[in-house]
Design an enzyme around this catalytic site. Structure first.
Site, PDB file in Angstrom:
ATOM      1  N   HIS A  36       0.832  -1.205   0.000  1.00  0.00           N
ATOM      2  CA  HIS A  36       0.000   0.000   0.000  1.00  0.00           C
ATOM      3  C   HIS A  36       0.868   1.258   0.000  1.00  0.00           C
ATOM      4  O   HIS A  36       0.662   2.176  -0.816  1.00  0.00           O
ATOM      5  CB  HIS A  36      -0.909  -0.032   1.235  1.00  0.00           C
ATOM      6  CG  HIS A  36      -1.884   1.096   1.317  1.00  0.00           C
ATOM      7  ND1 HIS A  36      -3.228   0.926   1.049  1.00  0.00           N
ATOM      8  CD2 HIS A  36      -1.732   2.408   1.651  1.00  0.00           C
ATOM      9  CE1 HIS A  36      -3.856   2.084   1.217  1.00  0.00           C
ATOM     10  NE2 HIS A  36      -2.960   2.998   1.585  1.00  0.00           N
ATOM     11  N   GLU A  37       1.847   1.312   0.902  1.00  0.00           N
ATOM     12  CA  GLU A  37       2.675   2.511   1.012  1.00  0.00           C
ATOM     13  C   GLU A  37       3.574   2.688  -0.205  1.00  0.00           C
ATOM     14  O   GLU A  37       3.802   3.820  -0.655  1.00  0.00           O
ATOM     15  CB  GLU A  37       3.506   2.467   2.296  1.00  0.00           C
ATOM     16  CG  GLU A  37       2.696   2.390   3.576  1.00  0.00           C
ATOM     17  CD  GLU A  37       1.636   3.477   3.688  1.00  0.00           C
ATOM     18  OE1 GLU A  37       1.888   4.628   3.248  1.00  0.00           O
ATOM     19  OE2 GLU A  37       0.546   3.194   4.207  1.00  0.00           O
ATOM     20  N   HIS A  80       1.712   4.318  -3.036  1.00  0.00           N
ATOM     21  CA  HIS A  80       1.487   5.758  -2.877  1.00  0.00           C
ATOM     22  C   HIS A  80       2.556   6.595  -3.562  1.00  0.00           C
ATOM     23  O   HIS A  80       2.334   7.787  -3.819  1.00  0.00           O
ATOM     24  CB  HIS A  80       1.438   6.127  -1.397  1.00  0.00           C
ATOM     25  CG  HIS A  80       0.072   6.029  -0.793  1.00  0.00           C
ATOM     26  ND1 HIS A  80      -1.054   6.572  -1.401  1.00  0.00           N
ATOM     27  CD2 HIS A  80      -0.364   5.465   0.367  1.00  0.00           C
ATOM     28  CE1 HIS A  80      -2.109   6.345  -0.637  1.00  0.00           C
ATOM     29  NE2 HIS A  80      -1.723   5.668   0.430  1.00  0.00           N
ATOM     30  N   GLU A 110      -6.066   6.791  -2.072  1.00  0.00           N
ATOM     31  CA  GLU A 110      -6.291   5.606  -1.245  1.00  0.00           C
ATOM     32  C   GLU A 110      -6.958   4.460  -1.994  1.00  0.00           C
ATOM     33  O   GLU A 110      -6.671   3.293  -1.731  1.00  0.00           O
ATOM     34  CB  GLU A 110      -7.100   5.987  -0.002  1.00  0.00           C
ATOM     35  CG  GLU A 110      -6.454   7.065   0.852  1.00  0.00           C
ATOM     36  CD  GLU A 110      -5.065   6.687   1.367  1.00  0.00           C
ATOM     37  OE1 GLU A 110      -4.671   5.510   1.260  1.00  0.00           O
ATOM     38  OE2 GLU A 110      -4.362   7.585   1.877  1.00  0.00           O
ATOM     39  N   TYR A 130     -11.428   3.995   1.027  1.00  0.00           N
ATOM     40  CA  TYR A 130     -10.353   3.167   0.503  1.00  0.00           C
ATOM     41  C   TYR A 130     -10.913   1.986  -0.292  1.00  0.00           C
ATOM     42  O   TYR A 130     -10.526   1.738  -1.431  1.00  0.00           O
ATOM     43  CB  TYR A 130      -9.493   2.630   1.642  1.00  0.00           C
ATOM     44  CG  TYR A 130      -8.705   3.644   2.425  1.00  0.00           C
ATOM     45  CD1 TYR A 130      -9.276   4.803   2.937  1.00  0.00           C
ATOM     46  CD2 TYR A 130      -7.359   3.436   2.692  1.00  0.00           C
ATOM     47  CE1 TYR A 130      -8.545   5.721   3.675  1.00  0.00           C
ATOM     48  CE2 TYR A 130      -6.613   4.353   3.442  1.00  0.00           C
ATOM     49  CZ  TYR A 130      -7.226   5.494   3.923  1.00  0.00           C
ATOM     50  OH  TYR A 130      -6.493   6.395   4.651  1.00  0.00           O
TER      51      TYR A 130
END
EC number: 3.4.11.2
Length: 443
Positions: free
Chosen positions: A294-295, A298, A317, A370
């Site tokens: 997920h990070e 980004h 998100e 999200y």
């Protein structure tokens, strides 16, 4: 591609953002004493005026006191600092399109900014500090135009006690030890939103992630006691990077760093070129691997492509959540379609009282934004099929690389990939409260 913004006021954060200029660069010279949590700084803000004004404002926390202000080299500047705004009035008006160079000398005990989403910004750790500014915490440590579409290049110099490792965005250009202190100088040339600027200070060591020949240099900044756990839990990060580069297009920055603090953190935090995890996310069991994905995602969706207004947060998100499902699909776990249908079944049981395309400030970090944002992408993938869907995503990241984006930008671009109109799909998924049905997977 637009590099400006028409209205610097965000309806979700109307107190943030400023009129009359456009920042192109920040140069920050900071000194920090961890034992006393004392920060002293000189910030140079280089901007271009967009209109003739008698005065200008910057966002800056009341916890930091301002001692001197210069405008275009002149100290003949009246300034006041009240309610989180540093207002300054130069002796002479600057014409529209003129250079505006503001130098601010300040110091104090930094603390997070309180808001509807808790405390964000500069935060003390047991040993050291971190910065986690989303959405409006940048003013907790430097004077700025704290609006997500105000993107600029940065040079960040941080001087701190020598036992500590200091990390900031960009590439380390110089490290100089003198007496009991060390100065670290980082250069981040790619445009960056203020909330994505960060400093991480702790008793860390730097380790390389992956092999020396990796296309994207990756490093870990972690306490030595967590190195073994990190090497297990983050071992598949090079494969994640390869997958996302294939699906999303080239990685948008020069390098990627992962910080693991010695303290536990509620959630991981993204910054530009950096992700920050707590010790609890490095458990030796890969218990947070979906968050690692997920990070990393980004860096494309949120950091290179940054929303113009906070109402469009699903563009960050929803994409990062969908990247979790793509990683699961590619790494031998449940497929994206299976995860999407499980998420849909879970959302059916929750209140359907949120509009994902404009959730309101109270709900913009709600998990439904999200998940339903990710479901919007899966519905689009089912409509376009894989080849066109991922071609669209790669064009999306290439066309708006290092820029500011809106939902309308994405809807318009997606329309070029389908013979059938897609606005109805986006309207029901992003613009209505009832949860739509997911299309059948006919692959």
């Amino acid at each position: 591609m637009r590099s400006f913004y028409e209205d610097p006021i965000d309806v979700y954060l109307p107190q943030n953002g400023n009129r009359g200029y456009r920042v192109s660069r920040y140069e920050l010279e900071l000194s920090y004493k961890p034992a006393s949590n004392r920060l002293a700084g000189r910030a140079v803000i280089i901007a271009v005026t967009t209109e003739v004004r008698s005065s200008f404002t910057l966002d800056l926390s009341p916890a930091l006191g301002v001692s001197k202000v210069f405008v275009n080299g002149s100290k003949s500047v009246k300034f006041s600092h009240q309610r989180g705004k540093l207002a300054l009035t130069p002796q002479q008006k600057i014409p529209a399109g003129g250079v505006l160079e503001i130098a601010v000398h300040y110091s104090g005990t930094p603390k997070p900014v309180r808001g509807p989403w808790g405390e964000v910004g500069w935060e003390e750790l047991t040993e050291g500090s971190l910065v986690a500014s989303q959405p409006n915490g940048a003013a907790s440590w430097f004077p700025c135009d704290d609006h997500p579409s105000s993107k600029a290049s940065y040079r960040i110099s941080i001087t701190t006690d020598s036992p500590y490792y200091a990390l900031a965005n960009g590439t380390l250009m110089r490290k100089q030890a003198k007496a009991s202190q060390t100065t670290w100088v980082y250069e981040a040339p790619e445009p960056m939103a203020t909330y994505l600027a960060t400093i991480q200070i702790g008793n860390y060591r730097k380790y390389r992630v992956g092999s020396p020949g990796e296309p994207v240099p990756m490093q870990a900044i972690v306490p030595p006691r967590l190195r073994a756990n990190f090497e297990h839990d983050f071992a598949r990060q090079p494969q994640m990077m390869a997958l996302f580069t294939e699906k999303f297009g080239p990685y948008p920055f020069e390098n990627y760093s992962v910080v693991v603090t010695d303290d536990d953190l509620d959630i991981p935090i993204e910054a530009q070129g950096i992700s920050v995890f707590g010790a609890n996310h490095c458990d030796g069991r890969r218990g947070a691997e979906r968050l690692v994905a997920h990070e990393l995602a980004h860096q494309w969706f949120g950091n290179s492509l940054t929303l113009r207004q906070w109402r469009d947060i699903w563009l960050h998100e929803g994409f990062a959540c969908y990247a979790e499902w793509l990683w699961s699909e590619a790494s031998g776990g449940p497929g994206a379609d299976q995860l999407a249908r499980a998420a849909h079944a879970n959302l059916v049981r929750q209140p359907q009282d949120i509009i994902v395309g404009d959730p309101g400030p109270a709900d913009m970090f709600d998990d439904r934004v999200y998940k339903r944002g990710a479901l919007t992408l899966h519905a689009l993938r089912l409509e376009l099929r894989d080849h066109l869907f991922f071609q669209l995503i790669r064009e999306w990241t290439a066309r708006y690389r290092h820029s500011s984006v809106t939902t309308e930008d994405f809807v318009d671009l997606a329309g070029h990939y389908s013979v059938a109109p897609l606005r109805g799909l986006f309207a029901v998924w992003l613009g209505t409260k009832p949860l739509p049905q997911l299309p059948q997977n006919t692959k």
